[in-house]
Design a protein around this motif. Structure first.
Motif, PDB file in Angstrom:
ATOM      1  N   SER A   1      -6.567   8.219  -1.634  1.00 28.53           N
ATOM      2  CA  SER A   1      -5.818   7.796  -2.819  1.00 28.53           C
ATOM      3  C   SER A   1      -4.570   7.045  -2.370  1.00 28.53           C
ATOM      4  CB  SER A   1      -5.417   9.001  -3.673  1.00 28.53           C
ATOM      5  OG  SER A   1      -4.452   9.783  -3.003  1.00 28.53           O
ATOM      6  N   ARG A   2      -3.867   6.487  -3.323  1.00 30.08           N
ATOM      7  CA  ARG A   2      -2.629   5.778  -3.010  1.00 30.08           C
ATOM      8  C   ARG A   2      -1.621   6.729  -2.362  1.00 30.08           C
ATOM      9  NH1 ARG A   2      -0.118   3.214  -8.164  1.00 30.08           N
ATOM     10  NH2 ARG A   2      -2.226   2.336  -8.189  1.00 30.08           N
ATOM     11  N   GLU A   3      -1.611   7.981  -2.833  1.00 30.24           N
ATOM     12  CA  GLU A   3      -0.648   8.947  -2.317  1.00 30.24           C
ATOM     13  C   GLU A   3      -1.037   9.436  -0.914  1.00 30.24           C
ATOM     14  OE1 GLU A   3      -1.975   9.074  -5.371  1.00 30.24           O
ATOM     15  OE2 GLU A   3      -0.174   8.370  -6.436  1.00 30.24           O
ATOM     16  N   SER A   4      -2.337   9.636  -0.680  1.00 27.01           N
ATOM     17  CA  SER A   4      -2.760  10.177   0.611  1.00 27.01           C
ATOM     18  C   SER A   4      -2.843   9.110   1.704  1.00 27.01           C
ATOM     19  CB  SER A   4      -4.128  10.865   0.474  1.00 27.01           C
ATOM     20  OG  SER A   4      -5.150   9.925   0.179  1.00 27.01           O
ATOM     21  N   PHE A   5      -3.046   7.842   1.305  1.00 27.45           N
ATOM     22  CA  PHE A   5      -3.148   6.754   2.280  1.00 27.45           C
ATOM     23  C   PHE A   5      -1.782   6.081   2.337  1.00 27.45           C
ATOM     24  CE2 PHE A   5      -4.710   2.832   4.232  1.00 27.45           C
ATOM     25  CZ  PHE A   5      -5.745   3.292   5.033  1.00 27.45           C
ATOM     26  N   ARG A   6      -0.892   6.642   3.128  1.00 30.64           N
ATOM     27  CA  ARG A   6       0.511   6.229   3.123  1.00 30.64           C
ATOM     28  C   ARG A   6       0.722   4.935   3.903  1.00 30.64           C
ATOM     29  NH1 ARG A   6       3.965   8.735   5.544  1.00 30.64           N
ATOM     30  NH2 ARG A   6       5.721   8.314   4.147  1.00 30.64           N
ATOM     31  N   LEU A   7       1.344   3.964   3.237  1.00 29.34           N
ATOM     32  CA  LEU A   7       1.643   2.666   3.847  1.00 29.34           C
ATOM     33  C   LEU A   7       3.099   2.315   3.527  1.00 29.34           C
ATOM     34  CD1 LEU A   7      -1.618   0.764   2.781  1.00 29.34           C
ATOM     35  CD2 LEU A   7      -1.117   1.721   5.038  1.00 29.34           C
ATOM     36  N   PRO A   8       4.053   2.888   4.256  1.00 31.27           N
ATOM     37  CA  PRO A   8       5.465   2.714   3.906  1.00 31.27           C
ATOM     38  C   PRO A   8       5.934   1.266   3.860  1.00 31.27           C
ATOM     39  CG  PRO A   8       5.189   4.497   5.481  1.00 31.27           C
ATOM     40  CD  PRO A   8       3.872   3.818   5.385  1.00 31.27           C
ATOM     41  N   THR A   9       5.494   0.429   4.817  1.00 32.48           N
ATOM     42  CA  THR A   9       5.962  -0.962   4.815  1.00 32.48           C
ATOM     43  C   THR A   9       4.928  -1.924   4.243  1.00 32.48           C
ATOM     44  OG1 THR A   9       5.164  -1.422   7.067  1.00 32.48           O
ATOM     45  CG2 THR A   9       7.370  -0.490   6.841  1.00 32.48           C
ATOM     46  N   LEU A  10       3.637  -1.591   4.372  1.00 32.58           N
ATOM     47  CA  LEU A  10       2.597  -2.464   3.830  1.00 32.58           C
ATOM     48  C   LEU A  10       2.387  -2.245   2.332  1.00 32.58           C
ATOM     49  CD1 LEU A  10       0.441  -4.601   4.246  1.00 32.58           C
ATOM     50  CD2 LEU A  10      -1.110  -2.812   5.090  1.00 32.58           C
ATOM     51  N   GLY A  11       2.692  -1.040   1.838  1.00 31.21           N
ATOM     52  CA  GLY A  11       2.529  -0.750   0.417  1.00 31.21           C
ATOM     53  C   GLY A  11       3.240  -1.760  -0.485  1.00 31.21           C
ATOM     54  N   PRO A  12       4.523  -2.081  -0.223  1.00 35.37           N
ATOM     55  CA  PRO A  12       5.197  -3.083  -1.053  1.00 35.37           C
ATOM     56  C   PRO A  12       4.530  -4.460  -0.999  1.00 35.37           C
ATOM     57  CG  PRO A  12       6.797  -1.779   0.157  1.00 35.37           C
ATOM     58  CD  PRO A  12       5.450  -1.408   0.708  1.00 35.37           C
ATOM     59  N   VAL A  13       3.947  -4.818   0.151  1.00 39.97           N
ATOM     60  CA  VAL A  13       3.215  -6.092   0.252  1.00 39.97           C
ATOM     61  C   VAL A  13       2.004  -6.070  -0.667  1.00 39.97           C
ATOM     62  CG1 VAL A  13       1.922  -7.604   1.801  1.00 39.97           C
ATOM     63  CG2 VAL A  13       3.980  -6.436   2.630  1.00 39.97           C
ATOM     64  N   LEU A  14       1.304  -4.943  -0.707  1.00 39.89           N
ATOM     65  CA  LEU A  14       0.121  -4.830  -1.554  1.00 39.89           C
ATOM     66  C   LEU A  14       0.493  -4.819  -3.034  1.00 39.89           C
ATOM     67  CD1 LEU A  14      -1.903  -2.281   0.585  1.00 39.89           C
ATOM     68  CD2 LEU A  14      -2.303  -4.742   0.356  1.00 39.89           C
ATOM     69  N   ARG A  15       1.668  -4.331  -3.365  1.00 34.88           N
ATOM     70  CA  ARG A  15       2.124  -4.420  -4.759  1.00 34.88           C
ATOM     71  C   ARG A  15       2.364  -5.869  -5.144  1.00 34.88           C
ATOM     72  NH1 ARG A  15       4.492   0.587  -3.429  1.00 34.88           N
ATOM     73  NH2 ARG A  15       6.512  -0.297  -2.805  1.00 34.88           N
ATOM     74  N   ARG A  16       2.822  -6.672  -4.192  1.00 30.99           N
ATOM     75  CA  ARG A  16       2.973  -8.107  -4.458  1.00 30.99           C
ATOM     76  C   ARG A  16       1.609  -8.777  -4.602  1.00 30.99           C
ATOM     77  NH1 ARG A  16       7.096  -7.535  -0.544  1.00 30.99           N
ATOM     78  NH2 ARG A  16       5.954  -8.684   1.064  1.00 30.99           N
ATOM     79  N   VAL A  17       0.611  -8.285  -3.842  1.00 27.74           N
ATOM     80  CA  VAL A  17      -0.760  -8.780  -4.006  1.00 27.74           C
ATOM     81  C   VAL A  17      -1.236  -8.518  -5.419  1.00 27.74           C
ATOM     82  CG1 VAL A  17      -3.156  -8.395  -3.317  1.00 27.74           C
ATOM     83  CG2 VAL A  17      -1.380  -8.583  -1.568  1.00 27.74           C
TER      84      VAL A  17
END
Length: 307
Positions: free
Chosen positions: A47-63
């Motif tokens: 899930s989004r919570e279990s697959f932690r991406l501290p720096t890449l997560g914001p990039v994917l939100r821009r995607v």
């Protein structure tokens, strides 16, 4: 009915983007290590919570924002698939996609990930699905908000992905053949290819106005033509045949198309409402471990989305 052009960022021409790399996002080495760490830490439920991406997560939100409010497509490059098992590649695709949208189950078994590879299925058979063979695919959209495709291995040759702005195609039809534009908003018969009974066939317009503005375009010539096998499905009208011929001409016009030659680790995201995509025929390597292999996910970007 009077059909109007639909302006906005979802209207673009492939000819204008070929020298523009703004639709590509290349992962940094730090991003790649972050993905690998998340893959190795993942349990059975991703899930989004279990697959932690501290720096890449914001990039994917821009995607996600680019998919829903921009051009409607992004190519993420550099996903670290090398050396990963098939299951770990699935986990990487799921984990990255969870940060973009909610995962929608696919197929009769409700799988979160579908494997796209040549199974030897006959592409001329009315019940063969497009992901089961190596033949060329007509420009089409998938039946969810977003489709994601992760390349694990490309083909020996061919298998090029091509994308067009269906909004640009729609607007060209409105400008040049407004009579046929109206036909696209009428009900058309589509084929689910789930069998030969009546449940396999359904009607919906190719083009429909979206709440809040814009247009959603659901086209797939292969599945429209195979629907003609339905016992209660009427033959195409002359106007429908003319409309399909025009759509096929425009989607294959070099002005509109943008081609991508997938490499291992390429992850393509497409908004199905505003883009159509295709694939050229391909030839595989003879050795099974080297054959073309993509992972497909269907995503929703709606409120209350599944994960």
């Amino acid at each position: 009915m009077a059909v109007a052009e639909v302006p906005g960022p979802g209207e673009w021409l492939g000819s204008e983007l070929r020298g523009d790399d703004s639709w590509r996002i290349r992962l940094t080495e730090a991003h790649r290590q972050e993905v690998l760490a998340a893959v190795h830490a993942a349990g059975s439920e991703v899930s989004r919570e279990s697959f932690r991406l501290p720096t890449l997560g914001p990039v994917l939100r821009r995607v996600r924002d680019e998919l829903t409010h921009g051009r409607g497509f992004v190519l993420l490059q550099g996903v670290p698939v090398e050396g990963l098992s098939e299951r770990q590649c699935e986990t990487a695709a799921l984990g990255l996609s969870c940060h973009v949208g909610g995962v929608v189950p696919q197929g009769p078994e409700g799988a979160p990930v579908m494997h796209v590879r040549d199974t030897g299925a006959d592409p001329s058979h009315a019940r063969t699905k497009s992901y089961q063979h190596s033949g060329r695919l007509g420009y089409h959209s998938d039946p969810t908000d977003v489709v994601a495709l992760l390349c694990v291995r490309p083909a020996k040759s061919g298998g090029l992905s091509a994308v067009v702005s269906s909004v640009a195609v729609h607007n060209e039809v409105v400008r040049t053949r407004p009579d046929l534009a109206e036909v696209l908003y009428e009900p058309w018969w589509h084929d689910r290819r789930t069998g030969d009974g009546p449940d396999s066939f359904y009607t919906k317009p190719i083009c429909a106005a979206r709440p809040g503005g814009g247009v959603s375009i659901a086209y797939g010539p292969d599945y429209l033509r195979s629907a003609q096998r339905g016992a209660t499905v009427p033959p195409f009208t002359g106007a429908q045949e003319e409309a399909m011929a025009l759509l096929d001409d425009l989607t294959n016009d070099a002005r509109f198309t943008l081609t991508m030659d997938f490499r291992p680790g390429d992850l393509q995201f497409l908004n199905n409402h505003v883009t159509l995509h295709s694939r050229t025929a391909y030839e595989d390597h003879p050795e099974p471990p080297r054959r073309r292999h993509l992972l497909r996910l269907w995503l929703t970007t709606a409120p209350g989305e599944r994960r």
